[in-house]
Enzyme design. Sequence first.
Site, PDB file in Angstrom:
ATOM      1  N   ASP A 272       0.858  -1.188   0.000  1.00  0.00           N
ATOM      2  CA  ASP A 272       0.000   0.000   0.000  1.00  0.00           C
ATOM      3  C   ASP A 272       0.895   1.239   0.000  1.00  0.00           C
ATOM      4  OD1 ASP A 272      -3.095   0.750   1.066  1.00  0.00           O
ATOM      5  OD2 ASP A 272      -1.522   2.221   1.537  1.00  0.00           O
ATOM      6  N   ASN A 280      -2.692  12.708  -3.314  1.00  0.00           N
ATOM      7  CA  ASN A 280      -3.795  13.173  -4.167  1.00  0.00           C
ATOM      8  C   ASN A 280      -4.183  14.605  -3.827  1.00  0.00           C
ATOM      9  OD1 ASN A 280      -4.459  11.180  -5.993  1.00  0.00           O
ATOM     10  ND2 ASN A 280      -5.710  10.046  -4.553  1.00  0.00           N
ATOM     11  N   HIS A 285      -5.685  14.529  -8.360  1.00  0.00           N
ATOM     12  CA  HIS A 285      -6.027  13.136  -8.700  1.00  0.00           C
ATOM     13  C   HIS A 285      -5.318  12.618  -9.954  1.00  0.00           C
ATOM     14  CE1 HIS A 285      -8.652   9.587  -8.823  1.00  0.00           C
ATOM     15  NE2 HIS A 285      -8.840   9.857  -7.536  1.00  0.00           N
ATOM     16  N   ASP A 289      -2.934   9.339 -10.326  1.00  0.00           N
ATOM     17  CA  ASP A 289      -3.043   8.220 -11.284  1.00  0.00           C
ATOM     18  C   ASP A 289      -1.675   7.884 -11.890  1.00  0.00           C
ATOM     19  OD1 ASP A 289      -5.689   8.027 -10.825  1.00  0.00           O
ATOM     20  OD2 ASP A 289      -6.358   8.866 -12.752  1.00  0.00           O
ATOM     21  N   GLU A 316      -5.047   2.165  -3.999  1.00  0.00           N
ATOM     22  CA  GLU A 316      -3.582   2.267  -4.031  1.00  0.00           C
ATOM     23  C   GLU A 316      -2.971   1.044  -3.368  1.00  0.00           C
ATOM     24  OE1 GLU A 316      -5.079   2.503  -1.212  1.00  0.00           O
ATOM     25  OE2 GLU A 316      -3.590   3.576  -0.004  1.00  0.00           O
TER      26      GLU A 316
HETATM   27  N1  LIG Z   1      -5.335   9.129  -8.032  1.00  0.00           N
HETATM   28  C1  LIG Z   1      -5.986   8.065  -7.584  1.00  0.00           C
HETATM   29  N2  LIG Z   1      -6.226   7.948  -6.289  1.00  0.00           N
HETATM   30  C2  LIG Z   1      -6.869   6.875  -5.828  1.00  0.00           C
HETATM   31  C3  LIG Z   1      -7.303   5.866  -6.693  1.00  0.00           C
HETATM   32  N3  LIG Z   1      -7.911   4.914  -5.949  1.00  0.00           N
HETATM   33  C4  LIG Z   1      -7.862   5.316  -4.663  1.00  0.00           C
HETATM   34  N4  LIG Z   1      -7.233   6.494  -4.580  1.00  0.00           N
HETATM   35  C5  LIG Z   1      -6.966   7.287  -3.419  1.00  0.00           C
HETATM   36  O1  LIG Z   1      -6.049   6.661  -2.529  1.00  0.00           O
HETATM   37  C6  LIG Z   1      -6.223   7.213  -1.279  1.00  0.00           C
HETATM   38  C7  LIG Z   1      -6.066   6.167  -0.191  1.00  0.00           C
HETATM   39  O2  LIG Z   1      -6.012   6.823   1.019  1.00  0.00           O
HETATM   40  P1  LIG Z   1      -6.014   6.080   2.404  1.00  0.00           P
HETATM   41  O3  LIG Z   1      -6.705   4.766   2.290  1.00  0.00           O
HETATM   42  O4  LIG Z   1      -6.540   7.021   3.408  1.00  0.00           O
HETATM   43  O5  LIG Z   1      -4.547   5.757   2.676  1.00  0.00           O
HETATM   44  P2  LIG Z   1      -3.257   6.646   2.621  1.00  0.00           P
HETATM   45  O6  LIG Z   1      -3.539   8.092   2.468  1.00  0.00           O
HETATM   46  O7  LIG Z   1      -2.357   6.081   1.569  1.00  0.00           O
HETATM   47  O8  LIG Z   1      -2.623   6.403   4.001  1.00  0.00           O
HETATM   48  P3  LIG Z   1      -1.843   5.146   4.481  1.00  0.00           P
HETATM   49  O9  LIG Z   1      -2.217   4.025   3.585  1.00  0.00           O
HETATM   50  O10 LIG Z   1      -2.255   4.954   5.871  1.00  0.00           O
HETATM   51  O11 LIG Z   1      -0.402   5.511   4.335  1.00  0.00           O
HETATM   52  C8  LIG Z   1      -7.601   7.915  -1.256  1.00  0.00           C
HETATM   53  O12 LIG Z   1      -7.400   9.303  -1.227  1.00  0.00           O
HETATM   54  C9  LIG Z   1      -8.206   7.514  -2.574  1.00  0.00           C
HETATM   55  O13 LIG Z   1      -8.984   8.550  -3.148  1.00  0.00           O
HETATM   56  C10 LIG Z   1      -7.040   6.048  -8.084  1.00  0.00           C
HETATM   57  O14 LIG Z   1      -7.388   5.208  -8.926  1.00  0.00           O
HETATM   58  N5  LIG Z   1      -6.379   7.143  -8.466  1.00  0.00           N
END
Ligand SMILES: Nc1nc2c(ncn2[C@@H]2O[C@H](COP(=O)(O)OP(=O)(O)OP(=O)(O)O)[C@@H](O)[C@H]2O)c(=O)[nH]1
Length: 405
Positions: A272, A280, A285, A289, A316
């Site tokens: 992760d 983001n 966004h 990507d 992610e």
């Molecule tokens: N750009 C983009 N962002 C995505 C996609 N899928 C998920 N996300 C973003 O990934 C982020 C995941 O955030 P969290 O689950 O809070 O985790 P994190 O910010 O990485 O924090 P930790 O995992 O605890 O380090 C969210 O802001 C989602 O919007 C995608 O296809 N594209």
Amino acid sequence: MPADTQANSQSDPPGGPARPVGGDGFPPELEHLYQLESERSRERRYVKTGLVGVGLYASFAISDMNMVPDIYLKAWAVRFLLVIPLMLACTLFLVRLRRLVAREVLVAVCVILSGASLAWIATLSRHPNSEHYISGVMLIILFGNIVMNQRFRSALITSLILLGVYGALIAQAETLPLAARFNNVLFCLSTAVISLIACHRMDQDQRRAFLARMRETERNDQLSRANALLEKLSSEDGLTGLANRRAFDQRLEAEWARARRAGEPLSLLMMDIDFFKRYNDHYGHPAGDVCLQRVAAVLDAHARRPADLVARVGGEEFAVLLPSAGTAAAVQLAERMRLAVAAAEIPHAASGAAGHVTASFGVASVVPDGSRSPSSLVAAADAALYRAKELGRNQVVASREAVVA
Ligand SMILES: Nc1nc2c(ncn2[C@@H]2O[C@H](COP(=O)(O)OP(=O)(O)OP(=O)(O)O)[C@@H](O)[C@H]2O)c(=O)[nH]1
């Protein structure tokens, strides 16, 4: 363009729109394909019917004794020493000929030769029956056009030549009344016309059947391509090109079963990206990507064995399935991947772990048995990933439940 014309042009085979009816044939490219496809069956037909023709031609030797009794020995000599050996030689030679035109010419020559031989025998005889002898030419026209089913153009040419031969001989048959001679010519002409119509129809039917086969093949190809695309789309992640969750689940089931049968370990890395929400929020966004694509490429480049599978299983979150790998090997690979993600130095100003993008990894390994299910491996790797996050991120943690060294 009218709707039906449009529909037709969509299914036109290569070589452009085809004309199965009327005209001499298809456009050149398609005509070539047609000739190639029909070549084998045509060759077989020529050989088989050619032999039947030789048999029939020989059987008329019986009639020679009645029809041309004054020269029947000469007639037999013409039949058995000249025409039949020539026809057999041509039939054998036919299969060796590669050029289609040469084959057609050879067949036409055989047909004309057999017709001309009857005319020759008839002219040698002075017996009144000999004037009826040449009716055999009509049979030969029929045989060439329908049974041998020459190509239409050859059938037309051979028919015209044999008609000429017949006409010339019947004109000299002075003992026959004029009305009878005229009637005979009309018979022969009708035989030629009827058999040529049949020959043309057969040609058109064969062409229609060929077109239908081509369209069927084209449709099947399109269907296979569409199925392959669908299969790809349904198992691939659109953003990164990696396997998607569905493909991952399927492979996990399959590898689990295989490892269980083989008594081998199966390892799973769950990965992760750290602080990706902040990434983001900070870069937007679309940039997020691109970041996902770059990280995916790094992971993919490190899973080198053919059985390894890298999948994007969440926003992610990525999973790497490693068949036949124990904990030590899996942890090693996870560590290499973690370093490679960091080494890519994708700027992440908002990260709490470093100035660039980092990732956390959870590793779990198991030798599958009946007491566990594939989801238990995912849960164990997820739990290890959670601990890696808890411990400060940008690190690899192996599951406490790992059972394989
Ligand atoms: N750009 C983009 N962002 C995505 C996609 N899928 C998920 N996300 C973003 O990934 C982020 C995941 O955030 P969290 O689950 O809070 O985790 P994190 O910010 O990485 O924090 P930790 O995992 O605890 O380090 C969210 O802001 C989602 O919007 C995608 O296809 N594209």
